[in-house]
Write a protein that holds these residues in place. Structure first.
Motif, PDB file in Angstrom:
ATOM      1  N   HIS A  43       0.867  -1.183   0.000  1.00  0.00           N
ATOM      2  CA  HIS A  43       0.000   0.000   0.000  1.00  0.00           C
ATOM      3  C   HIS A  43       0.895   1.221   0.000  1.00  0.00           C
ATOM      4  O   HIS A  43       1.822   1.305   0.809  1.00  0.00           O
ATOM      5  N   VAL A  44       0.631   2.169  -0.889  1.00  0.00           N
ATOM      6  CA  VAL A  44       1.423   3.389  -0.917  1.00  0.00           C
ATOM      7  C   VAL A  44       0.574   4.596  -0.554  1.00  0.00           C
ATOM      8  O   VAL A  44      -0.564   4.741  -0.975  1.00  0.00           O
ATOM      9  N   ALA A  45       1.166   5.408   0.276  1.00  0.00           N
ATOM     10  CA  ALA A  45       0.672   6.726   0.664  1.00  0.00           C
ATOM     11  C   ALA A  45       1.894   7.445   1.207  1.00  0.00           C
ATOM     12  O   ALA A  45       2.880   6.804   1.589  1.00  0.00           O
ATOM     13  N   ASP A  46       1.855   8.738   1.245  1.00  0.00           N
ATOM     14  CA  ASP A  46       2.989   9.472   1.789  1.00  0.00           C
ATOM     15  C   ASP A  46       2.895   9.504   3.304  1.00  0.00           C
ATOM     16  O   ASP A  46       1.980   8.938   3.898  1.00  0.00           O
ATOM     17  N   ASN A  47       3.845  10.169   3.941  1.00  0.00           N
ATOM     18  CA  ASN A  47       3.951  10.138   5.404  1.00  0.00           C
ATOM     19  C   ASN A  47       2.710  10.637   6.121  1.00  0.00           C
ATOM     20  O   ASN A  47       2.455  10.257   7.253  1.00  0.00           O
ATOM     21  N   HIS A  48       1.893  11.447   5.466  1.00  0.00           N
ATOM     22  CA  HIS A  48       0.718  12.040   6.100  1.00  0.00           C
ATOM     23  C   HIS A  48      -0.586  11.419   5.578  1.00  0.00           C
ATOM     24  O   HIS A  48      -1.655  11.931   5.843  1.00  0.00           O
ATOM     25  N   ARG A  49      -0.484  10.337   4.851  1.00  0.00           N
ATOM     26  CA  ARG A  49      -1.588   9.557   4.303  1.00  0.00           C
ATOM     27  C   ARG A  49      -2.209  10.179   3.047  1.00  0.00           C
ATOM     28  O   ARG A  49      -3.212   9.733   2.549  1.00  0.00           O
TER      29      ARG A  49
END
Length: 179
Positions: free
Chosen positions: A120-126
């Protein structure tokens, strides 16, 4: 069984989203750690059997400590797989949760490369990849080194007036990390 009937390949299962966290009151688990392990193991053993019969997979997702207390690290998920001798359970490596819990995302990806079946990919803040501070290039380099060829799914919110363009930009950002 229904998943196999519709041609699905796997089902995502977190241990118990939002059930309890040590980070909020009452800060005392409703069960012992042994009780947690037993409850999750019983479910996974049952699901593993069904997945084997149907030719599907169970993707076990570690969550961060603010959402759950039982499975926070990839190594926690690996323990369930190893100790219960699960053959059809694989780990989801979720970059958002890993950013909170793992000391090093690339190291965790390398250490559990044989059990990771879904990303699952998302950045540090979702939010969408490329809008925050995660180093996707180093992690993607590790996934390439591992020979990972499984699923990779966006699991993020979008922070943009133009969501379609934000997704295109995020995809372009991730593609640039593959070079």
């Amino acid at each position: 069984e229904a998943l196999a009937e519709v041609g699905g390949q796997g089902i995502v299962v977190p241990a118990a989203w939002g059930m309890f966290t040590y980070r909020l009151p009452p800060m005392v688990s409703p069960r012992s750690q042994a009780g947690d392990f037993k409850a999750v193991s019983e479910s996974l053993i049952y699901l593993d059997k069904i997945a084997g019969e149907t030719g599907t997979k169970v993707y076990l997702e570690p969550l961060n400590r603010y959402q759950d207390h039982m499975i926070n690290l990839l190594s926690d998920a690996q323990k369930y797989i190893d100790e219960n001798e699960l053959e059809n359970v694989e780990i989801i490596a979720d970059f958002y949760h890993m950013n909170i819990e793992e000391d090093s995302i690339p190291t965790a990806l390398e250490e559990h490369k044989d059990s990771i079946g879904h990303i699952h990919v998302a950045d540090n803040h979702r939010y969408q990849p490329g809008s925050g501070s995660l180093d996707f290039k180093t992690s993607f380099d590790q996934l390439k080194k591992n020979g990972y060829n499984g699923f990779l799914t966006f699991e993020c919110r979008v922070r943009s007036e133009n969501p379609e363009q934000a997704y295109k930009d995020a995809l372009a950002h991730l593609k640039s990390c593959l070079i």
